[in-house]
Design an enzyme around this catalytic site. Sequence first.
Site: not given
Ligand code: EPU
Length: 337
Positions: A162, A237, A333
């Site tokens: 990012r 995010s 972000e």
């Molecule tokens: N989780 C929670 N609670 C929540 C949200 C997430 O416990 O409310 C835990 C989930 O259980 C999971 C982990 O966090 O184990 C990861 O969650 P998720 O797969 O939804 O991915 P993320 O790390 O929250 C990142 C990116 C997203 C992207 C997804 C998929 C960043 C800041 N965000 O989210 O990007 O779509 O991975 O690759 O890196 C964006 O940048 O706007 C965005 C949506």
Amino acid sequence: MQIEEHYSLRNHNTFGIAVEARFFVSVNSVSELKEALASPIHPKKFILGGGSNMLLTQDVDALVIHVNIRGIETCSEDETTVTVKAMAGENWHEFVLYTLDQGWGGLENLSLIPGNVGTAPIQNIGAYGVELKDRMVSCNAVAVIDGTEREFSVSDCEFGYRNSIFKNRLKGRYVITEVVFRLTKTAHELHTEYGAIREQLATNKVSNIAPKHISEAVIAIRRQKLPDPKELGNSGSFFKNPVISKAAFDRFQRLFPEAPYYNVSDTEVKIPAGWLIEQAGFKGKRFGDAGVHKHQALVLVNHGNATGEQLWTLAENIQAAVKEQFGIEIVPEVNVL
Ligand code: EPU
């Protein structure tokens, strides 16, 4: 090219924040962009793409230049690959769908990310194991200060998670006007390693996986977890996932063995900010019209008439609570202005 005065930016940022631009102009070509950059009407210029990665906390005392340069062009192709150029004002997701409709692979994991082509390199958009930098060849940009054009290769952009040179050393100095991608026509490099994607492909009963199927899976997953900005103002995010040292992680893991994590390298570990925020009790919470999304704690939402300041106060409260409970700093972000 028509310059408006005291123009509401409500429809130009996906949070739907009703701040005002002192001056506003929408440009449809590189020459109009240069003309706007040279305009004496206001010494400050503020560049706006899809408005999907910013939180506006105050009126913008500048000439806001909305980059609305459109067009998609095939530059070259052979049996297996194609090089395609998209202008900055193209909507990112529509461009992704266009490439998939041609049967080209490469951008499918990046389906349904809000924003425009021209702002995608700034934060090196990424999802489900693919980042923009993996598919980009180069981008062209115009210098804000004197309108000169420059081409940036992938290595020139200093991409990180990012992150890019456009968020750091060259912040506010260049306007990206076009981005060139190399995509595949055959032998697609498919990324299905994320559990959510594998599960969705199984639900959709897909056996012979093509890029289009991955795109459909990503769209289904994102629709379940992430709110549509047309229905509920948001900026995807809001925070980055924090990356901490292995030593700090070992201490953290002894206290919170259930926490999800990803190894970034031998020395660093990434922890999902969404998990930290949920544990801190903010998921689905609402403070006036500023809130945290009920399905994904990493996403802040505007339930109607939240101001940028109210959303920023909420963000600061979340940061402080996560810091107190876990000793971990989370940083936005999105650009906070
Ligand atoms: N989780 C929670 N609670 C929540 C949200 C997430 O416990 O409310 C835990 C989930 O259980 C999971 C982990 O966090 O184990 C990861 O969650 P998720 O797969 O939804 O991915 P993320 O790390 O929250 C990142 C990116 C997203 C992207 C997804 C998929 C960043 C800041 N965000 O989210 O990007 O779509 O991975 O690759 O890196 C964006 O940048 O706007 C965005 C949506």
